[in-house]
Write an enzyme that holds these catalytic residues in place. Structure first.
Site, PDB file in Angstrom:
ATOM      1  N   TRP A 101       0.826  -1.210   0.000  1.00 48.91           N
ATOM      2  CA  TRP A 101       0.000   0.000   0.000  1.00 48.91           C
ATOM      3  C   TRP A 101       0.854   1.251   0.000  1.00 48.91           C
ATOM      4  O   TRP A 101       0.566   2.217  -0.716  1.00 48.91           O
ATOM      5  CB  TRP A 101      -1.005  -0.031   1.149  1.00 48.91           C
ATOM      6  CG  TRP A 101      -1.933  -1.171   0.947  1.00 48.91           C
ATOM      7  CD1 TRP A 101      -2.025  -2.303   1.703  1.00 48.91           C
ATOM      8  CD2 TRP A 101      -2.848  -1.361  -0.149  1.00 48.91           C
ATOM      9  NE1 TRP A 101      -2.947  -3.162   1.153  1.00 48.91           N
ATOM     10  CE2 TRP A 101      -3.470  -2.617   0.022  1.00 48.91           C
ATOM     11  CE3 TRP A 101      -3.210  -0.602  -1.256  1.00 48.91           C
ATOM     12  CZ2 TRP A 101      -4.425  -3.126  -0.873  1.00 48.91           C
ATOM     13  CZ3 TRP A 101      -4.156  -1.099  -2.148  1.00 48.91           C
ATOM     14  CH2 TRP A 101      -4.757  -2.341  -1.949  1.00 48.91           C
ATOM     15  N   ASP A 168      -2.063   6.785   6.214  1.00 48.67           N
ATOM     16  CA  ASP A 168      -3.085   5.892   5.664  1.00 48.67           C
ATOM     17  C   ASP A 168      -3.458   4.911   6.783  1.00 48.67           C
ATOM     18  O   ASP A 168      -2.663   4.047   7.144  1.00 48.67           O
ATOM     19  CB  ASP A 168      -2.503   5.153   4.450  1.00 48.67           C
ATOM     20  CG  ASP A 168      -3.449   4.080   3.908  1.00 48.67           C
ATOM     21  OD1 ASP A 168      -4.581   3.945   4.429  1.00 48.67           O
ATOM     22  OD2 ASP A 168      -3.052   3.383   2.957  1.00 48.67           O
ATOM     23  N   LYS A 192     -13.007  -1.741   6.273  1.00 46.80           N
ATOM     24  CA  LYS A 192     -12.403  -2.668   7.223  1.00 46.80           C
ATOM     25  C   LYS A 192     -12.978  -2.447   8.630  1.00 46.80           C
ATOM     26  O   LYS A 192     -13.660  -3.308   9.157  1.00 46.80           O
ATOM     27  CB  LYS A 192     -10.880  -2.551   7.226  1.00 46.80           C
ATOM     28  CG  LYS A 192     -10.261  -3.017   5.904  1.00 46.80           C
ATOM     29  CD  LYS A 192      -9.175  -2.120   5.481  1.00 46.80           C
ATOM     30  CE  LYS A 192      -8.732  -2.210   4.049  1.00 46.80           C
ATOM     31  NZ  LYS A 192      -8.895  -3.416   3.313  1.00 46.80           N
TER      32      LYS A 192
END
Ligand code: PMP
Length: 356
Positions: A101, A168, A192
């Site tokens: 990511w 993030d 999530k």
């Protein structure tokens, strides 16, 4: 009904109580005789939803008044681009490369300015959180608080002094207490720990918004999005409504302090099993292990497909590691109850006995 234990990395498990409540209200929201999916985003009933969602987020995280809260679209991936597009203005930013990511965030940022990779754990397959050599002239520092694929997590964030730290938090937001004032911005896709896919939360300090680039497309401008209170266009109403329910669930269950205790307990139980049993080994360095995404391998690795298949037959779903790295991964977000982990551990013990 036979609900399964859901270990998918995202979209992921949602609290059962939230699903029940959404089901109850699906056809008749607030007694208006319509679904929340069917009403105008400018109606007073929806405005109440989005305002309550924001208020709960602010209370749970303790967001200071000089930060804006935005509900945007395009996933966390859109933030990989929006952050540098708005903030970099051709300058330089430090990024820490902790895995898949972070890498994506880096490659998007390169489109808008200079990226200094201030630290990387690529040398060891992204199995640890690297130290960062920060530049003194960076516009901001970007880190990925939890690498969903590699299963590593920042347990303490780097001190960046006056340089804004941008994080993030897609896969660990709301999983523990947080001091928001330490960050310039926090962003996270909802799918999530917050709700369904389709909405991305951005919390940003107002001076960064005020100084952001001009002349951007409206949808991509923090200035415009925050001025319009996330209602520049039709927002993902249903996803925001579920976020509101998840926030209310978190609040009713003791907030971040209580969820942190539960998450610690869950992660310990599972990592203890991995460490104490002989068939399994964790892939992340112990000090940097994620409490949200537990990555492990079996020895021999050929047993993994059988393990995942039999786990599924046992009602334990989604234990396959990300396709880019293989192995196994148990995602144990806030909504995974302790009995889900206990069931997984019992299954791991049984599988070990049968396959030694
Ligand atoms: N960052 C992290 C840490 C993630 O786990 C993900 C998705 N799994 C993303 C970013 C990308 O999110 P999205 O699919 O919402 O763009």
């Amino acid at each position: 009904m036979d609900r399964k234990y859901n270990f998918y990395a995202g979209p992921a498990i949602l609290p059962y109580e939230v699903m029940k409540k959404a089901q109850e209200e699906l056809l008749d929201f607030n007694g208006i005789g319509l679904s929340v999916m069917e009403i105008s985003h400018r109606s007073k009933d929806f405005i109440q939803v989005i305002e309550t969602a924001e208020e709960k987020i602010r209370t749970l995280l303790g967001v200071p008044d000089n930060y804006s809260v935005m509900f945007l679209q395009g996933g966390a991936s859109m933030q990989f681009a929006m952050i540098p597009m708005n903030l970099l203005k051709g300058g330089k930013a430090d990024y820490v490369n902790t895995g898949s990511w972070a890498k994506k965030a880096i490659s998007e940022a390169k489109l808008f300015g200079t990226v200094n990779v201030a630290g990387s754990s690529e040398d060891k397959n992204f199995s640890y959180i690297p130290a960062a050599q920060l530049s003194s002239d960076a516009v901001y520092v970007h880190v990925t608080s939890n690498e969903t694929i590699g299963g590593i997590q920042y347990h303490t964030f780097p001190d960046t002094g006056d340089i804004p730290l941008i994080v993030d938090m897609s896969s660990d937001i709301f999983s523990r207490r947080l001091e928001v004032s330490r960050f310039g911005a926090i962003y996270a896709g909802a799918q999530k720990n917050m709700g369904p896919a389709g909405v991305t939360l951005v919390i940003m300090r107002n001076d960064l918004i005020d100084n952001a680039a001009e002349n951007l497309a409206s949808m991509l401008s923090y200035k415009i999005q925050s001025e319009k209170k996330s209602l520049l266009n039709t927002p993902p109403c249903f996803a925001i409504y579920i976020v509101k329910l998840v926030m209310e669930w978190l609040e009713a269950n003791g907030g971040l302090e209580a969820i942190e205790v539960r998450n610690n307990e869950k992660a310990k139980l599972l990592y203890d099993a991995i460490d104490n049993l002989t068939l399994y080994r964790g892939t992340a360095e112990v000090k940097d292990r994620s409490k949200m995404n537990v990555t492990f391998r079996l020895t021999p690795e050929e047993l993994e497909a059988k393990f995942i298949k039999e786990a599924e037959e046992h009602g334990l779903i989604g234990l396959k590691g990300h396709r880019s790295v293989g192995g196994c991964r148990a995602s144990i977000y806030n909504a995974m109850p302790l009995p889900g982990i206990e069931e997984l551990v019992r299954f791991m013990e049984k599988f070990e006995k049968e396959n030694k």
